[in-house]
Design an enzyme around this catalytic site. Sequence first.
Site, PDB file in Angstrom:
ATOM      1  CG  HIS A 132      55.580 -15.750  70.705  1.00 55.79           C
ATOM      2  ND1 HIS A 132      55.632 -16.812  69.832  1.00 55.79           N
ATOM      3  CD2 HIS A 132      55.049 -14.713  70.007  1.00 55.79           C
ATOM      4  CE1 HIS A 132      55.137 -16.430  68.662  1.00 55.79           C
ATOM      5  NE2 HIS A 132      54.767 -15.163  68.742  1.00 55.79           N
ATOM      6  CD  GLU A 133      54.482 -10.690  71.125  1.00 54.14           C
ATOM      7  OE1 GLU A 133      55.016  -9.842  70.394  1.00 54.14           O
ATOM      8  OE2 GLU A 133      53.594 -11.452  70.719  1.00 54.14           O
ATOM      9  CG  HIS A 136      57.784 -11.937  67.038  1.00 50.55           C
ATOM     10  ND1 HIS A 136      57.826 -12.572  65.822  1.00 50.55           N
ATOM     11  CD2 HIS A 136      56.586 -12.281  67.596  1.00 50.55           C
ATOM     12  CE1 HIS A 136      56.705 -13.282  65.651  1.00 50.55           C
ATOM     13  NE2 HIS A 136      55.947 -13.121  66.717  1.00 50.55           N
ATOM     14  CD  GLU A 190      53.504 -14.970  64.790  1.00 49.09           C
ATOM     15  OE1 GLU A 190      53.705 -15.514  65.894  1.00 49.09           O
ATOM     16  OE2 GLU A 190      53.426 -13.740  64.676  1.00 49.09           O
TER      17      GLU A 190
END
Length: 260
Positions: A132-133, A136, A190
């Site tokens: 997920h990070e 980004h 997100e």
Amino acid sequence: MHVPFAVSLLAVTLVIAGCVTHPVTGRSQLMIMPEGQANQMAYRAYSQMAKEKPTLPASHQASQRIQRITQRIVRQAVRVDPQAGGWRWESRVFRDDSVNAFAMAGGKVGINTGMLDKLQPSDDELAQVIAHEIAHALSGHTREKMSMAMTQQMGLSVATALGGLDAQTAAMAQQVATVAIDLPFSRRMELEADEVGLLLAARAGYDPHAAISLWRKMQAVGGSGGPEWLSTHPGSANRIQALERAIPAVMPEYRRATGL
Ligand SMILES: [Zn+2]
């Protein structure tokens, strides 16, 4: 009134020059801040952080675990955007009790000991956090935040700086960009990081269902003094539902990667 015209012309030119299409979701993104510059800013911030905060040695079992998972995710990230192959990828475990993790532009990854100790995540769950990070970073979300802030700032200031971007305006834009690093990601970013992260983790052979168990664990340690991660990542029922809906689409990728 030629001044507003020149202002809007400059803004339009910048916007056209700075629009890119997201490699996975196809979303149109405003990217005025150059990647190289954003990466340099991130490298400085990361090395500053590593000086100020204690980290586990690279030989520590936890560091090696994070590194192993990160490398598997990175291989998939580079397949999505080959430019990320030139980033200075690095992962560290910070001695910090708060439940948090991050990935900066340019491939600098950090996980707090608090996340490992309090969540006791499985490799599959940890992979979801890291993916997920990294999603980004891969999506250029920080650059996008900086770019939006810079455009807004220029729209206001160019009237007083006609004749192009003088040093003062450029410095101001840079300042605005620096401040924008700390702004939270938008809800849209997100959701995009959830979608892209799920895909990267599945392709790296990590079970997509772990995204759901991870969120449940995150919520279970919630409450006051709960996960710092939750303050920037509201774990709403909507979010879990969106992830649940997205899982079937990435299951073939997961099966292909694992042969299961
Ligand atoms: Zn996020």
